[in-house]
Motif scaffolding. Structure first.
Motif, PDB file in Angstrom:
ATOM      1  N   HIS A  89      30.498   0.009  42.072  1.00  0.00           N
ATOM      2  CA  HIS A  89      31.094   1.169  42.742  1.00  0.00           C
ATOM      3  C   HIS A  89      31.133   2.388  41.821  1.00  0.00           C
ATOM      4  O   HIS A  89      30.840   3.498  42.239  1.00  0.00           O
ATOM      5  N   ASP A  90      31.502   2.156  40.570  1.00  0.00           N
ATOM      6  CA  ASP A  90      31.626   3.267  39.629  1.00  0.00           C
ATOM      7  C   ASP A  90      30.286   3.928  39.322  1.00  0.00           C
ATOM      8  O   ASP A  90      30.245   5.022  38.758  1.00  0.00           O
ATOM      9  N   ASN A  91      29.217   3.231  39.650  1.00  0.00           N
ATOM     10  CA  ASN A  91      27.905   3.775  39.300  1.00  0.00           C
ATOM     11  C   ASN A  91      27.040   4.088  40.515  1.00  0.00           C
ATOM     12  O   ASN A  91      25.817   4.181  40.406  1.00  0.00           O
TER      13      ASN A  91
ATOM     14  N   LEU B 124      22.610   5.465  42.330  1.00  0.00           N
ATOM     15  CA  LEU B 124      21.922   5.084  43.565  1.00  0.00           C
ATOM     16  C   LEU B 124      21.720   6.309  44.451  1.00  0.00           C
ATOM     17  O   LEU B 124      20.648   6.521  45.023  1.00  0.00           O
ATOM     18  N   HIS B 125      22.773   7.118  44.537  1.00  0.00           N
ATOM     19  CA  HIS B 125      22.677   8.313  45.377  1.00  0.00           C
ATOM     20  C   HIS B 125      21.653   9.303  44.811  1.00  0.00           C
ATOM     21  O   HIS B 125      20.927   9.955  45.557  1.00  0.00           O
ATOM     22  N   HIS B 126      21.599   9.383  43.498  1.00  0.00           N
ATOM     23  CA  HIS B 126      20.606  10.249  42.864  1.00  0.00           C
ATOM     24  C   HIS B 126      19.194   9.745  43.182  1.00  0.00           C
ATOM     25  O   HIS B 126      18.295  10.528  43.509  1.00  0.00           O
ATOM     26  N   HIS B 127      19.032   8.439  43.115  1.00  0.00           N
ATOM     27  CA  HIS B 127      17.740   7.838  43.429  1.00  0.00           C
ATOM     28  C   HIS B 127      17.350   8.124  44.882  1.00  0.00           C
ATOM     29  O   HIS B 127      16.201   8.462  45.186  1.00  0.00           O
ATOM     30  N   ALA B 128      18.344   8.041  45.772  1.00  0.00           N
ATOM     31  CA  ALA B 128      18.077   8.320  47.185  1.00  0.00           C
ATOM     32  C   ALA B 128      17.664   9.781  47.361  1.00  0.00           C
ATOM     33  O   ALA B 128      16.743  10.097  48.126  1.00  0.00           O
ATOM     34  N   GLU B 129      18.331  10.669  46.631  1.00  0.00           N
ATOM     35  CA  GLU B 129      18.002  12.095  46.726  1.00  0.00           C
ATOM     36  C   GLU B 129      16.578  12.350  46.217  1.00  0.00           C
ATOM     37  O   GLU B 129      15.814  13.106  46.818  1.00  0.00           O
ATOM     38  N   LEU B 130      16.219  11.681  45.119  1.00  0.00           N
ATOM     39  CA  LEU B 130      14.845  11.800  44.609  1.00  0.00           C
ATOM     40  C   LEU B 130      13.845  11.332  45.661  1.00  0.00           C
ATOM     41  O   LEU B 130      12.794  11.937  45.873  1.00  0.00           O
ATOM     42  N   LYS B 131      14.215  10.241  46.336  1.00  0.00           N
ATOM     43  CA  LYS B 131      13.322   9.692  47.362  1.00  0.00           C
ATOM     44  C   LYS B 131      13.180  10.683  48.520  1.00  0.00           C
ATOM     45  O   LYS B 131      12.095  10.890  49.049  1.00  0.00           O
ATOM     46  N   ARG B 132      14.306  11.286  48.878  1.00  0.00           N
ATOM     47  CA  ARG B 132      14.261  12.271  49.967  1.00  0.00           C
ATOM     48  C   ARG B 132      13.298  13.411  49.612  1.00  0.00           C
ATOM     49  O   ARG B 132      12.463  13.819  50.414  1.00  0.00           O
TER      50      ARG B 132
ATOM     51  N   GLN C  84      16.600   8.611  56.190  1.00  0.00           N
ATOM     52  CA  GLN C  84      17.072   7.670  57.200  1.00  0.00           C
ATOM     53  C   GLN C  84      16.885   6.235  56.706  1.00  0.00           C
ATOM     54  O   GLN C  84      16.167   5.997  55.739  1.00  0.00           O
ATOM     55  N   MET C  85      17.518   5.306  57.417  1.00  0.00           N
ATOM     56  CA  MET C  85      17.405   3.898  57.030  1.00  0.00           C
ATOM     57  C   MET C  85      15.940   3.472  56.925  1.00  0.00           C
ATOM     58  O   MET C  85      15.582   2.658  56.083  1.00  0.00           O
ATOM     59  N   TRP C  86      15.095   4.005  57.812  1.00  0.00           N
ATOM     60  CA  TRP C  86      13.687   3.590  57.795  1.00  0.00           C
ATOM     61  C   TRP C  86      12.870   4.253  56.683  1.00  0.00           C
ATOM     62  O   TRP C  86      11.669   4.048  56.605  1.00  0.00           O
ATOM     63  N   ASP C  87      13.557   5.062  55.844  1.00  0.00           N
ATOM     64  CA  ASP C  87      12.868   5.648  54.684  1.00  0.00           C
ATOM     65  C   ASP C  87      13.166   4.881  53.396  1.00  0.00           C
ATOM     66  O   ASP C  87      12.481   5.053  52.389  1.00  0.00           O
ATOM     67  N   LEU C  88      14.217   4.051  53.442  1.00  0.00           N
ATOM     68  CA  LEU C  88      14.743   3.501  52.186  1.00  0.00           C
ATOM     69  C   LEU C  88      13.781   2.566  51.466  1.00  0.00           C
ATOM     70  O   LEU C  88      13.836   2.431  50.251  1.00  0.00           O
ATOM     71  N   TYR C  89      12.917   1.897  52.218  1.00  0.00           N
ATOM     72  CA  TYR C  89      12.011   0.950  51.565  1.00  0.00           C
ATOM     73  C   TYR C  89      10.762   1.629  51.001  1.00  0.00           C
ATOM     74  O   TYR C  89       9.995   1.011  50.280  1.00  0.00           O
ATOM     75  N   MET C  90      10.564   2.903  51.347  1.00  0.00           N
ATOM     76  CA  MET C  90       9.384   3.615  50.856  1.00  0.00           C
ATOM     77  C   MET C  90       9.441   3.737  49.335  1.00  0.00           C
ATOM     78  O   MET C  90      10.469   4.090  48.775  1.00  0.00           O
ATOM     79  N   PRO C  91       8.332   3.441  48.673  1.00  0.00           N
ATOM     80  CA  PRO C  91       8.329   3.671  47.225  1.00  0.00           C
ATOM     81  C   PRO C  91       8.368   5.177  46.945  1.00  0.00           C
ATOM     82  O   PRO C  91       7.927   5.971  47.776  1.00  0.00           O
TER      83      PRO C  91
END
Lengths: 421, 421
Positions: free
Chosen positions: B281-283, B287-295, B304-311
């Motif tokens: 939780h503290d870190n 994960l959110h930073h990684h998601a933003e990079l992916k976006r 979206q959920m269907w984007d999360l598995y994309m490399p």
């Protein structure tokens, strides 16, 4: 019939009057909390049940009052859930009520083992001191009879606690078949709605199998069971585990078989059950003769499963709307006397019956209720003769419950499934 | 990939070598009967466990031998069933093996309560008389540690008997998700097979979510979860009852929570678990930073959920066929030394791995086996990098089991799920 209405679309007069049990869910919540408190009081008697006549009477009276209220709390939640099994709020209430019932069973589990330390003569002595114990005379006979199948207090408590768990796969199956499984639509082959899509449901299924168009019947039958077949591993696993739970619980109580365990509660000898099954087997020729008559009447080479629901007359019989059916049933009860007739009419008037199918409603039909509620009836009424018979059948159960409650104290108000005979 | 092959269509070299466990089902049957007999022998020791050092040693040795063989009998049946969860023969074998395992647990259930009557000092005295008991030194520490959570012999026996029942809803869920649920087909949007129907399966699902065509991914995602949604009441009921069983069993053993009960077996303090969860939780910002990079990399307004598995690279990465993946993994293990590498290569050669998906096969991946079998691996290999990682991951578990077995006697051969860290 072509699509199932939402619960909210059903006219109130065709729904059961659960407001007569608890006017609101808040009232239910109060009843729940009140009885939960008394469950704890009950536990305080552990080890003291047979200390003296007065204590024995107090603990039995408290137990009765707890069980009586728990059953109403549970019945309300369950019947509300059955109105729409997909309703999560009432799923949750039902789950809480089940836990409460398990807690109550568990809290009361020391009573029978402690009572079983008494002899019949010692109990008679206690009745002399406290005549109010007379009420429990037959109950004590039953408890003493169960002694060889009652374990120590700690094992009985555990069995009571795990009661919910051993019934779990039945509940999962129930959710699958009533809340989740959906069946395909078939095309209306005739009449006004010809060409329209008719959704097969748990409750119109047997009705659709009474249609004169044989190809249509076969299609309905196959679509319906294809859907079941697609869930065959899930259903088989639920069933296997349900049987396993029955067997394990029976063994834990020193029964050789689950059948013996199931029959011993209501004190039915296994021979009675076996004789029943045997008699049916010995008379299968009548059933086969009836099937042969049906084959001839339908004029088919071989009777198929999708022919079995067809009436011998080859048509569905007249439509019977619910109000008409209710009248017919009350009239037909004339031989049982005016008092019986008017009690049934009164019951129908006061909304015992939840009549029609709606989205998510529990399939089938049952009569249910508790010592303190009306003897409610759930149906999925289909405007036909067979539904009318079901109404008459369930009213028979409900009147049985009603008259039992009129005549018997709570401790003897249970009835036995032999009522079906 | 567009349709899943039957089990019989899979090349033998890509299946696990269960014949090395039992050459035929008849051999399994013999092993089953043999161990069932020894289960009964075990029961004869009830009440005598701590009579003297020799008896104690005999009963522990017999228990080890029974448990060892039961685990192999059960593992074979379960792995055979997992090859095709719809196979009724192996469903039945699995059910019988589960019952045998429950019987064995139940038959051995008196041992721990009887041992707990000893003090540590008394056990040390017995070791002096019978030095072979030295082996059980750490085991006895564990048993004594569990004393506050061990009930009387009769309650322990009942809990062992009901072990199968408390896990029942998990099995029903497993049948639903692996054997019965089917997912719709979607249309291949690109490449060679463009326009062809691709059946969504439990094992190609995450793979399909790595396709560059975003609309396709959304469609796959929604079709997949629509199917789950249609079973939501069944799944929720199975889950609710599974939690309930955990809670009830934990309470029966004097634990405050099911979490505490689950961690106490392998002697893990609850604080370790809580600290783990807290650290994650503290870190979450990483994960959110990684998601933003992916976006940003995917150049979309909202992930979206269907984007999360994309490399992050925006494409699926190269195809990696199984044989190639096996080579890569063995090469990559060079830092662990040649002995380790060649043990892995040998394992792959001797068919540890059941590689490809087939109709009805258990979804996901696992490493499994017993003290007397190879450490088998079930996969649903998909010719991609992510499957290669899964292979490496499961091989890690299998080598862990293998090396444990090489170094430890049976009684200490269990491993803990912390292996995942």
């Amino acid at each position: 019939m072509s699509s199932v209405p939402e619960r909210s679309e059903i006219d109130e007069e065709y729904t059961w009057d659960l407001e007569s049990v608890y006017a609101t869910d808040d009232e239910w919540q109060k009843a729940y909390e009140d009885v939960a408190e008394r469950v704890e009081e009950l536990q305080a008697y552990e080890g003291q049940v047979t200390d003296d006549a007065e204590t024995l009477h107090s603990v039995l009276e408290l137990r009765d009052s707890v069980m009586r209220d728990v059953s109403t709390v549970a019945a309300y939640a369950r019947m509300r859930r059955d109105e729409d099994t997909t309703n999560q709020e009432y799923q949750a209430l039902t789950a809480r009520a089940q836990s409460l019932a398990a807690d109550a069973q568990s809290a009361a589990s020391f009573i029978d083992p402690e009572l079983q330390e008494l002899t019949r003569e010692e109990f008679d002595g206690l009745v002399e001191t406290e005549p109010a114990l007379e009420l429990y005379d037959h109950y004590v006979d039953d408890v003493l009879r169960m002694k060889p199948h009652t374990r120590s207090a700690e094992v009985e408590e555990l069995l009571a606690e795990l009661g919910e768990v051993t019934g779990a796969t039945g509940e999962v199956y129930n959710m699958l078949s009533n809340a989740d499984m959906a069946f395909p639509s078939v095309e209306e082959p005739e009449g006004e709605g010809k060409g329209e899509a008719v959704e097969i449901t748990q409750s119109n299924f047997t009705n659709l199998l009474k249609r004169p168009d044989r190809e249509f019947r076969q299609q309905v039958y196959e679509e319906y069971f294809d859907e079941w077949e697609s869930m065959r591993n899930t259903v088989a696993s639920a069933y296997k585990n349900s049987v396993k739970a029955d067997v394990k619980t029976a063994r834990a109580r020193n029964y050789d078989t689950a059948r013996e365990a199931a029959l011993d509660g209501p004190n039915v000898p296994v021979e009675v059950y076996d004789t029943l099954v045997e008699s049916v087997h010995d008379n299968l020729d009548k059933l086969h003769h009836h099937a042969e008559l049906k084959r001839q009447a339908l004029d088919v080479d071989e009777l198929q499963m999708w022919d079995l629901y067809m009436p011998l007359t080859g048509d569905e019989g007249p439509d019977v709307e619910y109000d008409q059916a209710a009248e017919y049933v009350v009239d037909a009860l004339e031989p049982l006397g005016e008092a019986y007739q008017s009690r049934v009419a009164e019951g129908l008037e006061s909304r015992w019956v939840d009549v029609y199918e709606n989205e998510g409603k529990q399939s089938g039909a049952y009569s249910s209720g508790t010592y303190d509620t009306q003897p409610f009836i759930l149906m999925n009424y289909q405007d036909d003769i067979s539904s009318m018979y079901t109404l008459a059948h369930e009213l028979g159960h409900s009147m049985h419950s009603q008259l039992t409650k009129d005549e018997q104290p709570f401790v003897y108000s249970g009835s036995v499934s032999y009522t079906h005979l």
